[in-house]
Scaffold this active site. Structure first.
Site, short mmCIF file in Angstrom:
data_model
loop_
_atom_site.label_atom_id
_atom_site.label_comp_id
_atom_site.label_asym_id
_atom_site.label_seq_id
_atom_site.Cartn_x
_atom_site.Cartn_y
_atom_site.Cartn_z
N THR A 8 10.50 -10.69 9.85
CA THR A 8 9.62 -9.75 9.15
C THR A 8 10.08 -8.32 9.40
O THR A 8 9.94 -7.46 8.53
CB THR A 8 8.15 -9.93 9.57
OG1 THR A 8 8.05 -9.80 10.98
CG2 THR A 8 7.61 -11.27 9.14
N ARG B 101 10.28 -2.81 21.14
CA ARG B 101 10.31 -4.27 21.02
C ARG B 101 10.11 -4.68 19.56
O ARG B 101 9.24 -4.16 18.87
CB ARG B 101 9.19 -4.87 21.87
CG ARG B 101 9.17 -6.40 21.82
CD ARG B 101 7.84 -6.95 22.26
NE ARG B 101 7.55 -6.68 23.66
CZ ARG B 101 8.08 -7.37 24.68
NH1 ARG B 101 8.92 -8.34 24.44
NH2 ARG B 101 7.75 -7.06 25.91
N ILE B 102 10.94 -5.60 19.12
CA ILE B 102 10.80 -6.13 17.76
C ILE B 102 10.04 -7.45 17.87
O ILE B 102 10.44 -8.37 18.58
CB ILE B 102 12.19 -6.32 17.13
CG1 ILE B 102 12.90 -4.96 16.99
CG2 ILE B 102 12.10 -7.02 15.77
CD1 ILE B 102 12.11 -3.89 16.27
N ASN C 170 9.16 -9.71 15.44
CA ASN C 170 9.62 -10.86 14.66
C ASN C 170 10.88 -10.43 13.91
O ASN C 170 10.84 -9.54 13.06
CB ASN C 170 8.52 -11.28 13.67
CG ASN C 170 8.92 -12.46 12.79
OD1 ASN C 170 10.05 -12.53 12.29
ND2 ASN C 170 8.01 -13.39 12.58
N GLY D 3 7.36 0.58 9.94
CA GLY D 3 6.98 0.62 8.53
C GLY D 3 7.60 1.78 7.77
O GLY D 3 7.82 1.71 6.57
N GLU D 4 7.86 2.87 8.43
CA GLU D 4 8.29 4.07 7.71
C GLU D 4 9.72 4.49 8.01
O GLU D 4 10.40 5.03 7.15
CB GLU D 4 7.35 5.25 8.01
CG GLU D 4 6.03 4.82 8.52
CD GLU D 4 4.82 5.39 7.77
OE1 GLU D 4 3.73 4.96 8.11
OE2 GLU D 4 4.97 6.22 6.87
N GLY E 217 6.48 1.41 15.77
CA GLY E 217 6.32 0.88 14.41
C GLY E 217 7.61 0.96 13.62
O GLY E 217 8.49 1.75 13.93
N GLY F 135 0.82 -1.21 0.00
CA GLY F 135 0.00 0.00 0.00
C GLY F 135 0.85 1.25 0.00
O GLY F 135 0.68 2.13 -0.82
N PHE F 136 1.78 1.34 0.95
CA PHE F 136 2.71 2.47 1.05
C PHE F 136 2.01 3.81 1.23
O PHE F 136 2.57 4.85 0.94
CB PHE F 136 3.66 2.52 -0.15
CG PHE F 136 4.29 1.19 -0.47
CD1 PHE F 136 5.06 0.54 0.48
CD2 PHE F 136 4.10 0.58 -1.70
CE1 PHE F 136 5.63 -0.70 0.22
CE2 PHE F 136 4.68 -0.66 -1.97
CZ PHE F 136 5.44 -1.30 -1.01
#
Ligand SMILES: Cc1cc2nc3c(=O)[nH]c(=O)nc-3n(C[C@H](O)[C@H](O)[C@H](O)COP(=O)(O)OP(=O)(O)OC[C@H]3O[C@@H](n4cnc5c(N)ncnc54)[C@H](O)[C@@H]3O)c2cc1C
Ligand code: SF4
Lengths: 326, 775
Positions: B665, B659-660, B662, B735-736, B733, B253-254
């Protein structure tokens, strides 16, 4: 895409006859170029004549040269040991083209007839003289970064996009063409393509119904010592900004014969005889290469965003020559 | 507050482990169904016909030929499409919808941007609809469009707010102008980049099914089913609960799937009009003009510094192109204000309206381009003083957030610098630019800082534990393809003390508990926290059941004295006294038990935690933290000295993001983000013709994203970080952040390689050559 009929030709004659009798018919080999053009409504064909059953195959090397059937796939030719050994520039130009998936589908004949990647040509919402004669050429003062600095006209500055053709014109390849009557003729690839002039929609000499059956390349010392260098916006899977196909025959440090052609800069695959002439008889040094390369772009007529190609074309030639001279 | 769960200490725990994707098999065997893969009975196919011109009016539309075509069911235009209850072109419509564009196509005869939809053809097959769409004959009265903010006819204005009202058009802290004027070092530079398009693998797609006149189900390619539901509810006039939105899988999606765009609404309208389900998938060219883009922009970055390299002033101005209706500009200034200890700061945004669609958030909106400006300027500052780029950053290290005056909730940037430098071999870097060569290549090393905020968010989750030892956990979240299914299964398995294969996690449906949009890097933290808390709720209910069960060893214990580990309930003080949940449930004939909870993320969590006074020692600071992840990227490039081509030859990213969940991923997220950034730095560019205001390279053959050959092996490491303020799980997060600073790290490496500073992205060979390479 419009509706169309489809037929598989059993012989070259049948193929040529089918297309000759329907002026909106087209041959299809790998379809990697044609189907794209049809899906984007750039070309409309009433009939597709599939060539894939024809035996236009074979990669044969003899003392006089190399003969490649028009239906040979780009990947097969690119990896063929005879080609890799004796005509490295052809192999390299093929393997630097498109992607492995496309090369597995795409034929040699189809490659020669692929059409320009000019963005205006590829989108029917724009005017474009090549697509709709007389409609205009927005590339002249628009997005022309990837377009030609040589061989253009006020009607069209579209680059010829094929890599293979650059290698082939450098090595003076000839095409064997066959028409519906079964008559064949041979045309040097360099004469096959037409400059856009006022008629950019006419791109080559092929007559209605005429088939490309084979490509022949004369054997030469400069073919064995040849190289293809492609400069592009990403490392792979991109058309050339500029490319150079070069071949050198150097003996005792002196250049006996040279072949140089450019891609990405011309409206047709662009051989530069002046550069070749300037190389012959000279020492194979970087200075020689540089002086000669300058002759390649003497007639360049760049537009706003492709001026860089003047410099890049020379550097590409020099670097490619250094590579074969090494 | 010491309530951060300690999963990683548990033997056999799953959280943090590099578990392979739980949905991987489904995806590679083709079983995973994306929005355009639901074969509903009576399904029809929608295809958009779009405008060739960018500005003007439709004079006439002739749909006769299209309508007569084989298989065509309807040709919908502004003349016959049923009206919507609300459209985003009114203030109320804008407020009630998550439709970023203040204009809805097919509501009038006006054309505002190239490839604006003018008709939607519905047919029995995709081929019929595609062909018929080319037969819709539209005549236009074209007008000369404005292409961008450079256009001589474009008028720049100062918006009061940008980014849909979320960012002030002008902000100021201290006396930046005076400070700049009196600084011994004054750097001013302009940074530009073109339009970028998100181009996820899966194009935007919608399958709309009116199951009854007042019940709508939509299979949608979206980053958030809930907000799609509320938007469609507002626009159709249906009550929210009568609109169901389903997104089981998403092919990326981005940001472009973070809102509801016109094609989705048009598909819903078309399905209503034809009385059958309609599926519409955008074509790749349409992807460039249907779901927003990152706007073309120019940033002027002024940096004032003392003689020893301490920043005195930062002044940031951005000019960019926006649409005829909206004041969208990504908020670049935020990261400029955030990264360093600057006593003064000023930012202003200028916009110009042009004939383009509305731009939108794209991975690290604001942070990505903003970091390009500030992080290249820091490199310039380092070069000016002859100081190492890391050292200049340490001299200006922000020990708190200078923009807000708040303390950081956690910040591991120094560790990221140190560890990154170590992994990369930064000490081998020649301090002199343009001085490292290898054959015919200039070799350069560059680095940049990264940061991304922890945005406020909240969501709910449900956990149902069965007596036989399996569980179903649900949240209406989305998995963009990045691993949400997997990490949430891990969190649920550990929270319930179950083996991973006994837990099924379901997402992507408005019938599930509400989760936030997967955007702004909030999903992992919010959803994992709500799942963790929902599982805690399950245990609390079971503890209550145990203490009143006469046959339980825990009978009459105080619930607060009981705890749970690996599915066993026992007395904290006497662990021998207890029993497994299965025994308790079977005995009590409790077949299953359900827990539900709301997870908060960002300062929302902190406020709630502060209100509860969870940890008295932290009381003073609770609710007052600046929350961000931080990181550092290190890049080596090889620049061909003849041809000007740049290749990234080495990459290291070190990130501190709580915290990570996984390891595998998460690594994929970081390399994906870094590759996204390398694409923007070196090759991505959507070209808009200046006269037609129409893109000339709207396909993936000429819009170049990196291929494997462009990318070296990448090294990614996370700094262990425990942040008790952000959410129950301590997850920030990722993602960015991976994309922030990437373009600067590349450009800084190119500077180090060549001695040339390039500030106009993407750094294609022509720009490198024209800058003149040293010989
Ligand atoms: C994404 C993409 C990237 C690409 N990148 C490159 C690149 O980097 N470099 C490059 O050189 N090329 C590139 N190509 C072009 C590719 O090489 C051509 O599409 C391919 O070679 C065409 O061969 P084909 O057999 O598929 O031709 P078809 O699509 O079947 O036909 C193409 C044309 O040739 C005609 N034709 C085919 N065979 C014959 C014949 N024997 N006689 C007469 N007419 C014939 C057809 O009628 C048609 O007009 C790319 C293509 C794509 C789609
Ligand atoms: S350069 Fe040629 S192909 Fe491109 S727009 Fe002009 S006429 Fe068309």
């Amino acid at each position: 895409m419009n509706n169309f009929a489809y037929t598989q030709a059993a012989s070259t004659k049948e193929a040529a006859t089918a297309t000759q009798s329907d002026k909106h018919a087209a041959f299809i080999s790998g379809g990697t170029s044609l189907i794209d053009l049809m899906k984007s409504n750039i070309e409309q064909h009433s009939l597709l004549v599939d060539l894939n059953k024809l035996s236009l195959l074979g990669v044969e090397n003899s003392a006089t040269g190399l003969r490649i059937g028009a239906l040979e796939r780009m990947s097969d030719v690119g990896e063929h040991p005879l080609v890799v050994q004796n005509y490295p520039v052809i192999s390299q130009s093929l393997l630097a083209s498109a992607s492995p998936q496309l090369r597995n589908m795409a034929s040699m004949g189809g490659n020669l007839l692929q059409r320009t990647r000019c963005g205006y040509f590829r989108d029917v919402a724009f005017p474009c003289n090549k697509r709709v004669p007389g409609s205009g050429c927005p590339a002249q003062d628009g997005d022309n970064r990837t377009l030609a600095i040589l061989g253009g006209s006020t009607s069209c500055i579209a680059t010829h996009a094929s890599d293979l053709c650059v290698a082939l014109v450098a090595l003076e390849a000839k095409l064997t063409l066959e028409n519906a009557k079964g008559a064949t003729r041979t045309v040097p690839l360099a004469d096959f393509y037409k400059l856009p002039g006022k008629t950019p929609h006419i791109e080559n000499q092929l007559q209605p119904g005429e088939l490309i059956t084979a490509i022949t390349i004369p054997a030469a010392a400069h073919a064995r010592k040849s190289h293809y260098l492609k400069v592009r916006d990403r490392a792979s899977y991109a058309y050339a900004l500029v490319s150079a196909a070069v071949g050198l025959d150097v003996q005792g440090g002196t250049i006996r014969s040279a072949r140089v052609a450019l891609g990405g800069v011309g409206t047709v695959p662009w051989r530069v005889p002046a550069v070749e002439k300037a190389l012959v008889g000279k020492a194979a040094t970087e200075d020689t290469f540089r002086a000669a390369a300058a002759l390649a772009v003497r007639d360049a007529a760049p537009r706003e965003h492709n001026k860089f190609k003047i410099e890049l074309a020379q550097r590409t030639i020099v670097r490619a020559l250094l590579e074969v001279a090494a | 507050m010491s309530s951060e769960p300690q999963f990683s200490d548990q033997p056999g725990g799953f959280v943090g482990k590099p578990l392979v994707r739980v949905e991987g098999r489904e995806k590679v065997t083709g079983k995973a169904k994306y929005a355009a893969e639901f074969a509903l009975p009576g399904l029809t196919y929608g295809v958009l016909a779009t405008s060739p011109i960018a500005k003007g009016k439709i004079q006439s539309i002739d749909t006769t030929a299209a309508a007569k075509e084989l298989g065509v069911i309807a040709v919908l235009t502004h003349q016959n499409l049923p009206k919507l209850a609300k459209t985003p072109d009114t203030p109320e419509g804008k407020k009630d919808t998550n439709a970023p564009m203040g204009f809805m196509p097919l509501t009038s005869d006006e054309i505002f941007y190239a490839a604006q939809p003018v008709a939607l053809v519905v047919a029995d097959t995709l081929e019929h609809a595609t062909h018929a769409a080319t037969l819709v004959k539209v005549t236009y009265a074209p007008q000369k469009p404005i292409a961008d903010f450079h256009d001589p006819k474009a008028e720049l204005f100062d918006p009061e707010k940008v980014q849909d009202g979320k960012q002030k058009g002008h902000t100021k802290r201290g006396e930046p102008q005076a400070a700049f004027a009196s600084s011994p070092i004054q750097l001013t530079a302009t940074y530009t980049h073109p339009v970028y398009n998100h181009n996820p693998m899966e194009p935007g797609s919608t399958t709309a099914h009116w199951e009854a006149a007042d019940r709508l189900t939509v299979y949608e390619s979206t980053q958030g089913v809930t907000r799609t539901q509320s938007t469609l509810s507002a626009m159709t006039g249906l009550p929210r609960e009568q609109v169901r939105v389903i997104t089981k899988y998403l092919g990326g999606g981005f940001g472009c799937k973070g809102s509801t765009w016109p094609h989705t609404v048009l598909t819903v309208q078309a399905a209503k009009a034809v009385g059958r389900p309609v599926k519409l998938m955008l074509t790749r060219p349409q992807m460039f003009t249907s779901m927003g883009h990152r706007e073309d922009q120019s940033q002027v970055m002024k940096l004032g510094a003392s003689a020893d390299g301490k920043i005195t002033s930062l002044i940031h101005t951005k000019q960019s192109t926006t649409s005829p209706w909206d004041n969208y500009a990504e908020p670049n200034s935020k990261i400029v204000d955030l990264l360093y200890a600057s006593p003064s700061f000023e930012s202003s945004y200028e916009l110009a309206r042009a004939n383009v669609m509305t731009s939108t958030f794209m991975r690290a909106p604001g942070e990505a381009p903003g970091s390009f400006a500030i992080e290249c300027s820091m490199d310039d500052l380092a070069a000016r003083l002859g100081v190492d780029p890391i050292e200049i950053r340490l001299r200006n290290y922000a020990d708190h957030d200078y923009g807000t005056g708040q303390q950081w909730s956690s910040k591991s940037l120094k560790q990221c610098y140190t560890r990154g430098a170590e992994l990369f071999g930064w000490s081998k870097r020649n301090p002199k630019a343009g001085a490292t060569r290898d054959g015919r290549y200039f070799v350069g090393m560059g680095m940049a800082s990264a940061s991304y905020p922890v945005h406020n968010s909240q969501g709910t989750a449900r956990a149902r534990l069965y007596a036989d030892g399996h569980a179903v956990v649900q949240a209406g979240a989305t998995d963009l393809g990045t691993g949400t299914y997997t990490v949430m299964t891990q969190v649920a398995a550990d929270s319930l003390g179950l083996p991973i294969e006994k837990v099924r996690f379901e997402l992507g449906d408005t019938q599930l508990p509400t989760a936030p949009n997967s955007g702004g890097s909030v999903a992992a933290g919010t959803v994992s926290s709500s799942i963790f808390l929902a599982c805690q709720d399950v245990w609390q209910k079971l503890i209550k059941a145990a203490v009143i069960d006469k046959k339980s060893p825990l009978y009459r214990a105080k619930p607060e004295d009981v705890t749970v580990e690996k599915g066993r309930l026992f007395l904290k003080k006497d662990p021998k006294k207890g029993e497994a949940f299965g025994e308790l449930m079977k005995r009590g004939e409790i077949t299953d038990i359900e827990g539900m909870a709301q997870g908060k993320y960002g300062s929302g969590y902190e406020d709630a935690a502060a209100a509860k006074n969870a940890d008295p020692t932290q009381k003073d600071q609770a609710g007052h933290h600046s929350m961000h992840s931080f990181g550092a990227h290190f890049c080596e490039v090889r620049v061909d000295m003849d041809l000007g081509t740049i290749r990234v030859s080495k990459w290291v990213s070190v990130i501190g993001a709580g915290r990570i969940l996984n390891a595998q991923t998460a690594r994929s997220q970081i390399i994906g983000g870094a590759i996204f950034g390398i694409g923007s730095a070196l090759m991505e560019e959507t070209v808009r013709d200046p006269h037609y205001s129409r893109y000339t390279n709207a396909d993936l053959a000429s819009y170049h994203v990196p291929v494997n050959a462009d990318i070296p092996n990448m090294t990614v490491e996370f700094v262990e970080e425990h942040d008790p303020y952000i959410n129950a799980m301590g997850v920030k997060g990722i993602g960015e952040i991976a994309m922030v600073g990437v373009a600067a790290a590349v450009a800084n490496a190119v500077y180090h390689a060549t001695g040339k500073r390039l500030r106009d992205l993407p750094l294609t060979p022509d720009k490198v050559l024209m800058a003149g390479l040293p010989s």
